[in-house]
Motif scaffolding. Sequence first.
Motif, mmCIF file in Angstrom:
data_model
loop_
_atom_site.group_PDB
_atom_site.id
_atom_site.type_symbol
_atom_site.label_atom_id
_atom_site.label_comp_id
_atom_site.label_asym_id
_atom_site.label_seq_id
_atom_site.Cartn_x
_atom_site.Cartn_y
_atom_site.Cartn_z
ATOM 1 N N ASP A 1 -38.732 2.976 33.170
ATOM 2 C CA ASP A 1 -39.360 2.609 31.897
ATOM 3 C C ASP A 1 -39.015 3.636 30.829
ATOM 4 N N PHE A 2 -39.006 4.903 31.248
ATOM 5 C CA PHE A 2 -38.700 5.971 30.302
ATOM 6 C C PHE A 2 -37.267 5.836 29.789
ATOM 7 N N ALA A 3 -36.342 5.577 30.711
ATOM 8 C CA ALA A 3 -34.937 5.428 30.302
ATOM 9 C C ALA A 3 -34.802 4.308 29.281
ATOM 10 N N ALA A 4 -35.505 3.200 29.525
ATOM 11 C CA ALA A 4 -35.456 2.064 28.594
ATOM 12 C C ALA A 4 -36.069 2.443 27.251
ATOM 13 N N ALA A 5 -37.189 3.185 27.292
ATOM 14 C CA ALA A 5 -37.845 3.569 26.045
ATOM 15 C C ALA A 5 -36.966 4.534 25.249
ATOM 16 N N VAL A 6 -36.306 5.422 25.930
ATOM 17 C CA VAL A 6 -35.398 6.355 25.245
ATOM 18 C C VAL A 6 -34.250 5.581 24.601
ATOM 19 N N ALA A 7 -33.723 4.622 25.332
ATOM 20 C CA ALA A 7 -32.633 3.805 24.770
ATOM 21 C C ALA A 7 -33.112 3.077 23.522
ATOM 22 N N PRO B 1 -25.676 6.025 18.498
ATOM 23 C CA PRO B 1 -24.882 5.219 19.432
ATOM 24 C C PRO B 1 -25.536 5.314 20.807
ATOM 25 N N PRO B 2 -25.504 4.217 21.596
ATOM 26 C CA PRO B 2 -26.135 4.285 22.921
ATOM 27 C C PRO B 2 -25.426 5.341 23.773
ATOM 28 N N SER B 3 -26.193 6.065 24.530
ATOM 29 C CA SER B 3 -25.588 7.109 25.358
ATOM 30 C C SER B 3 -24.913 6.475 26.567
ATOM 31 N N GLY B 4 -24.005 7.193 27.169
ATOM 32 C CA GLY B 4 -23.288 6.682 28.339
ATOM 33 C C GLY B 4 -24.237 6.433 29.500
ATOM 34 N N PRO B 5 -23.751 5.707 30.523
ATOM 35 C CA PRO B 5 -24.618 5.344 31.651
ATOM 36 C C PRO B 5 -25.092 6.561 32.460
ATOM 37 N N SER B 6 -24.342 7.658 32.398
ATOM 38 C CA SER B 6 -24.750 8.821 33.202
ATOM 39 C C SER B 6 -25.597 9.820 32.407
ATOM 40 N N ALA B 7 -25.869 9.495 31.132
ATOM 41 C CA ALA B 7 -26.658 10.442 30.335
ATOM 42 C C ALA B 7 -28.094 10.505 30.852
#
Lengths: 112, 271
Positions: free
Chosen positions: B202-208, B217-223
């Motif tokens: 959920d946090f990763a989604a909220a950060v995105a 710009p959206p960060s890479g998948p490994s960020a």
Amino acid sequence: MILVVTYSRAARLSLRNVCRTHDDAVVTRFGRAALLEETAFGAFQALRLQEKHGLDVQLERTEPFNEFSHVDGDVREAARAYENRDQPSTPYERFAAGRDLPSPDALRGREL
Amino acid sequence: MRVVVDGRVHEGRAVDLDGTVAARELAAAIRDGHDRITVDCPDPGRVHEHVGLVSDDASIRPRTALAMAARSRGLSTPEDERRRRVRERLQALSTPEVDGRAARKRVAEAGSDVQRLRERVAELRGRLDAGDDVAEADLRAAIRELSERETERVAAREELTAVRREQREARAVRRRRLELQDRMENLARTARSKLVDRLRSDFAAAVAAARRIASEPPSGPSADPFDAESVTVALAVARLADVNAPLVLDCDRFETAAEAAAWLDAPVVRP
């Protein structure tokens, strides 16, 4: 050497900071305890800790352990003989009983 | 919420103060109270300690803040109960206060008295033997005093021995207390870690989402979302948290307080 032992999180943290800052005054550190040099500076640091943390700091003084001056010959002999025993599983009490060595209780009753 | 600044009243879930107050003062008003600013609102919860003020110069500990957000939503861990039980045992411990200082001082003073008097007796004897005109009465008095002090020294040493024995027992209790305190800290750390894991995706989604509204710009998948900018992290955590008291937003991610309140699903006041 001056032995400092701590008995609270705060005291332990203070000791760690003192040891980091003044590592020249530290002989060894073991987590919540440390040995400091027996100088006025070591005593100063130790007393500061006691002033700050009160009963959560214990101060003792160590002396070099000379087994020839401080310990009787039969005790030294008991240690030597027991560590060189044939049967590793023999407890000291039984080992001593068979030989002319002081029993564990006798040893406990004797002060150095 | 109801905010009163210099006599002017602002009400609602989203309040813009148009630069009339400083962000930190506003945050202080919500937390404790302030002379110039009055804020009527529910009491801030613990997550407010982390995201109560969102600004570029406010630092945040992402994992701790996220764990608090999880708690604000009612999430808990088995460690919580274990921690409560350890706390009970801690509170039941009574640490005896055994202070050896007076006994040590007594021994030291008696010791130095004995030494001083021995020297005096030796000196007086020496002078008497050398035919010096020193009163025998003085020597006898000194010998008497020496004997008293020697008796006192014996008593003082015995007292110190007894005190040291008590100290040993008292310290065993303190050591136990320290063990329990360490256990509590370890349980808290484990609990925080578990709570973070529960909200991680959920946090990763909220950060995105926060990065999107900032037009980054959206960060890479490994960020790692935990490495995001502190304002981004704070907004993401605030969005996930169940927030009761208003958040102070001192950043330029939103056009209006209302927009922020909608995005965060939380009351917002902008200084």
